[in-house]
Design an enzyme around this catalytic site. Structure first.
Site: not given
Length: 311
Positions: A178-179, A186, A195, A221
């Protein structure tokens, strides 16, 4: 090819059918003369499959690839290539030939490819068959990143748990990646930047996995690694290498100060596991990695948490 009796090698060498074998890292280990001629390979070279595709595409020969972005096509194709026990599909060559290709994968990741020339089949039926193959590919592909989607990854987890375990008694591991702080990315840089980071992450991780492994995006993500026949200690080493690689990533050429990291939760399959129960334990480990400071791995059942490599 040491594992194949000489008699069989002689049979393969003498047939017009294309025959090749790749190891678990997708490196060519055997190819008969018909295969080497079709893909312009010297007698003794053993390149990676990706290298064969790239250089033939650059030279305008070999397989016909109808994609505007070759590298995106390569990542997308590799996310599904060799992940199932058997696959059959059609492919055409620049010289006009059509091939019926089958891929058979052993438990250790080695893959046997056999292709027969079907150029003589009715040409008017090809468009129908191509549309069918495209629809199947689309149903298993994440639209944004081009890698495998939740449906494909879930099937690979279920398949891994059904297979006989390795000699060590391990069916394999999954990892949830998971980022970190993705919402902030964002908010600060916009969804287009988000993206781009998702695609950058997908590309970097795809380049670090073995062909027998599966990597896909399951939403937002969050990504999943499926590592068949891999003990959790080995899985942690693989993911630590990914952490180190991503930490040095700078996805924006005009903004070298923008970087990102990820956290990972790993869980090893058990005899009584379902895909859902294994996923739940990996998700719990991911939560521990997030709570432990992010930019690190947490292995299910470990105490205390496993930190990331020191910078």
């Amino acid at each position: 090819m040491d594992s194949v009796p000489e008699t069989f090698v002689q049979m393969f060498d003498g047939t017009s059918v294309l025959v090749a074998a790749y190891d678990e890292f997708d490196r060519l280990r055997y190819a008969n003369p018909a295969f080497r001629a079709a893909f312009f390979l010297d007698e003794n070279e053993t390149p990676l499959w990706s290298e064969i595709m790239r250089r033939n595409h650059d030279a305008g020969r070999g397989s016909v690839i109808r994609a505007k972005d070759f590298e995106a096509w390569l990542i997308s194709t590799q996310s599904r290539r060799g992940k199932t026990g058997f696959r059959a599909y059609e492919t055409d060559l620049v010289d006009g030939r059509w091939l019926w290709m089958t891929e058979s994968v052993r438990g250790d990741g080695w893959m046997l490819c056999i292709a027969s020339d079907i150029t003589g089949l009715r040409a008017e039926d090809r468009a129908v068959r191509q549309d069918r193959d495209f629809a199947v590919k689309t149903s298993y592909t994440d639209e944004l990143t081009g890698i495998a989607n939740r449906r494909f990854v879930t099937e690979r987890i279920e398949e891994m748990l059904r297979r006989p375990p390795s000699k060590a008694g391990v069916p394999g591991c999954i990892g949830l990646l998971d980022i970190d702080h993705f919402k902030l990315v964002n908010d600060r840089h916009g969804h287009q930047a988000g993206d781009l980071i998702l695609r950058d992450f997908a590309q970097r991780i795809s380049g670090l996995i073995r062909r027998s492994d599966c990597f896909g995006r399951v939403g937002g993500e969050e990504f999943v690694l499926v590592l068949p026949r891999t003990p959790i200690g080995q899985a942690a080493l693989l993911v630590e290498r990914m952490l180190a690689t991503v930490r040095t990533a700078r996805p924006f050429a005009d903004r070298p100060d923008v970087a990102y990291t990820f956290s990972a939760g790993l869980a090893e399959g058990r005899p009584d596991d379902s895909a859902a129960s294994l996923y739940a334990r990996a998700d719990k480990a991911l939560y521990s990695a997030k709570m432990g400071g992010r930019n690190r791995i947490y292995c299910d059942g470990s105490e205390p948490d496993r930190p990331a490599i020191a910078q």
